[in-house]
Design an enzyme around this catalytic site. Sequence first.
Site, short mmCIF file in Angstrom:
data_model
loop_
_atom_site.label_atom_id
_atom_site.label_comp_id
_atom_site.label_asym_id
_atom_site.label_seq_id
_atom_site.Cartn_x
_atom_site.Cartn_y
_atom_site.Cartn_z
CB SER A 86 -15.09 -5.19 -13.05
OG SER A 86 -15.37 -5.39 -11.67
CG HIS B 80 -14.11 -0.59 -2.01
ND1 HIS B 80 -14.09 -1.01 -3.34
CD2 HIS B 80 -15.20 -1.19 -1.46
CE1 HIS B 80 -15.11 -1.81 -3.56
NE2 HIS B 80 -15.80 -1.94 -2.45
CE1 TYR C 39 -4.16 -1.54 -0.34
CE2 TYR C 39 -3.10 -3.21 1.02
CZ TYR C 39 -4.12 -2.82 0.18
OH TYR C 39 -5.09 -3.72 -0.17
CB CYS D 199 -9.52 3.24 19.36
SG CYS D 199 -8.52 4.49 18.48
CG ASN E 199 -11.52 4.13 -8.38
OD1 ASN E 199 -11.56 2.93 -8.60
ND2 ASN E 199 -11.84 5.03 -9.29
#
Length: 232
Positions: free
Chosen positions: A176, A108, A55, A119, A91
Site C-alpha cells: 500500500s 512483521h 489471530y 524471555c 505478510n
Amino acid sequence: MAHPSIVILTGAGISAESGLGTFRDEGGLWAQHRIEDVATPEAFARNPQLVVDFYNTRRAQAHDATPNAGHTALARLQAEYDGDVLLVTQNVDSLHEKAGSRDVVHMHGQLDSALCGACSHRWSAPLKMTVGEACPRCSEPTARPDIVWFGEMPYHMDRIEDALSKADIFAAIGTSGNVYPAAGFVQMASYVGARTVEMNLDPSETVALFEETRPGKASVTVPAWVEDILGQ
C-alpha cells in the site's frame, strides 16, 4: 560480470489472490475489528482473549490458503537466478514458503510462530493458541502471537537496510505504501541507484517514487517480471 542484486518487498496484495483479506477489504476479518483492539500491545494487555481469538482465525485462514502464481514465480526467481535475491515480506502468512521460497524475511512476524513475552523465546504456534500458554523454555504463562503489532519495531531491519544499500533492483509487490518503515524502502533503494519497480493492483501511496510500474494482479504481473529478469 556480477548479476544485479535484487531486493523484493511483498505486501497483502500478493496474498489477497489466495483468499487472505487485507485491511481494506469490506466485510473481511479486519473490517470487524478496530486495529486498536486487536493489533497493539495495549490491546493484548487489555483483552488478551479477543486478540488471541483474532489471530487464531487468521492463522486458520492462512493454514488453509494456497500460494498463487505470484508466490510461485518469486520462488522460481530465487531458485534460478544466479545473483542475490532477498525476499522481504510484510505478510504474516507462510505462502512464500509453501510456494518453495527460502530464507524469507518476515519483518512483521509470522502467524505460525509463538513468542514468549518474558524471555523472547520463539516456537511453532499451535493452530489454536490459548491465553496464558506457558513458554516451553522459561515456563512463564506469557505466550503471544509472534506478530509485530502497531507501535512495535519490525524484525530484521538491519539485514533489510544492508541489502537495500547494495541493491541494484528493488521491487515492491502488492504493497500500500502507507506503512512505515517499509514505505520508505523505495527511497533507500533509489538513493543508491537501484532500478525500482512497483507491481500493484492499484497505485500505492509511493507510486510516484518508482521508475517503473506494472499495474495488475500479482498472479499476472509477477510471473511476467520474473520472466524478464531471468531472460536478461
